[in-house]
Every structure is written in C-alpha cells, then in structure tokens.
Design an enzyme around this catalytic site. Structure first.
Site, PDB file in Angstrom:
ATOM      1  N   THR A 210       1.208  -0.957   0.102  1.00 47.54           N
ATOM      2  CA  THR A 210      -0.135  -0.224   0.217  1.00 47.54           C
ATOM      3  C   THR A 210       1.034   1.323  -0.062  1.00 47.54           C
ATOM      4  OG1 THR A 210      -2.144   0.729   0.948  1.00 47.54           O
ATOM      5  CG2 THR A 210      -0.052   0.659   2.515  1.00 47.54           C
ATOM      6  N   CYS A 211       0.233   2.488   0.036  1.00 45.70           N
ATOM      7  CA  CYS A 211       0.919   3.769   0.313  1.00 45.70           C
ATOM      8  C   CYS A 211       1.874   3.854   1.689  1.00 45.70           C
ATOM      9  CB  CYS A 211       0.142   4.734  -0.255  1.00 45.70           C
ATOM     10  SG  CYS A 211      -0.229   4.866  -2.088  1.00 45.70           S
ATOM     11  N   HIS A 212       3.061   4.483   1.561  1.00 52.89           N
ATOM     12  CA  HIS A 212       3.766   4.403   2.606  1.00 52.89           C
ATOM     13  C   HIS A 212       3.101   5.210   3.764  1.00 52.89           C
ATOM     14  CE1 HIS A 212       7.064   6.552   4.871  1.00 52.89           C
ATOM     15  NE2 HIS A 212       6.775   6.124   6.174  1.00 52.89           N
ATOM     16  N   ASN A 221       2.528   8.656  -4.181  1.00 50.03           N
ATOM     17  CA  ASN A 221       2.996   7.849  -3.985  1.00 50.03           C
ATOM     18  C   ASN A 221       4.566   7.628  -4.349  1.00 50.03           C
ATOM     19  OD1 ASN A 221       0.251   7.050  -3.763  1.00 50.03           O
ATOM     20  ND2 ASN A 221      -0.309   6.867  -6.247  1.00 50.03           N
TER      21      ASN A 221
END
Length: 252
Positions: A210-212, A221
């Site tokens: 997933t995105c951080h 992103n």
C-alpha cells in the site's frame, strides 16, 4: 450644510488594490474548492467504496461453506490448491484480527489491482503472482487513504500477527514476519521469493502492499509500505475456525 467644495469625494480603489482584492477572492475560492475536494476524497469515496465492498461480501459469503464457531484443527501440510478466478471476481475475504475494532478487518479479496477493483474498499490480487496457498508469493494491494482506507492501519502489524484469507471452503492462515518501506520501482517485493527475484520458491508467502504515508502533505505515491507474511496452516471451513477469528462477529 457644508460648502460643496468641502464635501468628500467617494473613494475609488486604485489598480493595485483591485488586483490584490481579486487575488484574495481567487485564493478564497481555491481554498473552498480544495476543501470540498478533500471532503469528497476522504469521506464520500469511503462511503461509496464500503457500499460496494458490502455488496461483494454479501454475495460471496452466500457461496461459502458454513463454518462452525469452534476451534478447528491446524493443518500444516500442503493446503488445497486454489483455482484462479477471472479479473474482478472474488477470491475470498481478507481478515486481519489485529485490526478488529480499529479499521476494516474483513474485506473482499478480488482478482486484479486496477482502480476499478481497489476502489471497492477491497484488496486486489496481483495477477502475475501466485494464488493463495500456493508455493511462492500471494501478493495483494489496497488503498491506504481514500476509497475505504482498506490498509490504513497496516503499520499496526507486527511479527507474529496472523493474516487470514477465507475462501469458499478453506481458511488460509499466514503469520507476519516483517515489513519494509520501498520505492515504487522496487517490484522485487512481489517476486515468488520476496526481494530475491532469482531464487526458486520452496515456501508460501503473502505480501501486502500500500502507500506509505498518511500525511496530507505527503499524499503522493513516493513510497510503498510492504508487509511480508509466511504461511502457517490451513483448515477446512467445515471443521471450524482459526482461534484468531473465532469470536469476531464480523467474520462469517
């Protein structure tokens, strides 16, 4: 009555004042537009996504084998092979016991990772990775922000936590090993042996991506949050349930 020559003339703003006033109005309007956009992104997309997820969940659970609410036997041999489904179809339900009471811990797992899949508050399966329970890497992705916030609390996962995939007839249980933060081009995390693309797999893995960032200022992103888990055991739904989901009212 004042003499006419002593009356004040109406004040007319100068060119600079008019320009500054126009800029101020544009900034206010832009701020309102941005605020409305954020409300739509963070709130409304979540409502719409959860409605879609609920519809998928209800339809899928009707096809599942009934699972008695008793602790089942842990099978550590090779699990049943899963037959690949078409793009956009449900593989099963992803259950993360650590998330119970914090965020959605029971969401659809759907074949594919296009926006049309992930925007359903679902976890999407990377189609070029292995199937659930298969030797290699069963890799999935989901939004962390917007459209259901599916993996919002991925940061809570620690080594030893269970991650469960419930298909129509089987519980597949993985145990978290570690996490890492990588750049988008580091696709080796999806390799059959995570982070070792040249190795031949002998074990069964699950990778969550997933995105951080959750920060509004870092909404891009630029990095990915990756969690790696390794297969622990399986059990037929007809025999009972994993201890970690036994008393979870959200789990069918």
């Amino acid at each position: 009555m004042a003499h006419p020559r002593h009356q004040r003339r109406p004040h007319r703003p100068g060119p600079l004042s008019m320009v500054l006033g126009g800029i101020g109005e544009l900034l206010i309007t832009s701020g309102l537009v941005i605020a409305l956009f954020l409300v739509w992104q963070l709130w409304w997309t979540g409502i719409a996504a959860h409605e879609k997820a609920q519809a998928v969940k209800e339809q899928f659970t009707q096809t599942q084998v009934d699972s008695p609410k008793v602790a089942g036997t842990k099978h550590t041999d090779a699990p049943p092979a899963f037959t690949q489904v078409d793009y956009g179809q449900a593989i099963g339900m992803l259950i993360v016991p650590k998330w119970y009471g914090v965020t959605n811990n029971n969401m659809p797992v759907i074949e594919g990772t296009g926006e049309d899949v992930l925007d359903q508050a679902a976890a999407g399966h990377y189609t070029d990775t292995q199937q659930v329970g298969e030797v290699g890497n069963f890799a999935i992705a989901a939004h962390r922000r917007t459209n259901g916030n599916s993996f919002r609390r991925i940061d809570l996962l620690e080594p030893g936590d269970e991650v469960v995939v419930a298909t129509q007839d089987t519980w597949y249980v993985y145990t978290v090993e570690n996490y890492e933060i990588v750049e988008p081009h580091q696709v080796e995390v999806l390799s059959p042996v995570p982070d070792d693309p040249d190795a031949q797999p002998t074990e069964r893995y699950l990778t969550m991506t997933t995105c951080h960032s959750l920060s509004m200022g870092e909404w891009g992103n630029d990095h990915r949050w990756i969690v790696h888990a390794k297969f622990s055991y399986w059990m037929p739904r007809s025999e009972g349930r994993p201890d970690s989901v036994l008393n979870d009212p959200e789990v069918n």
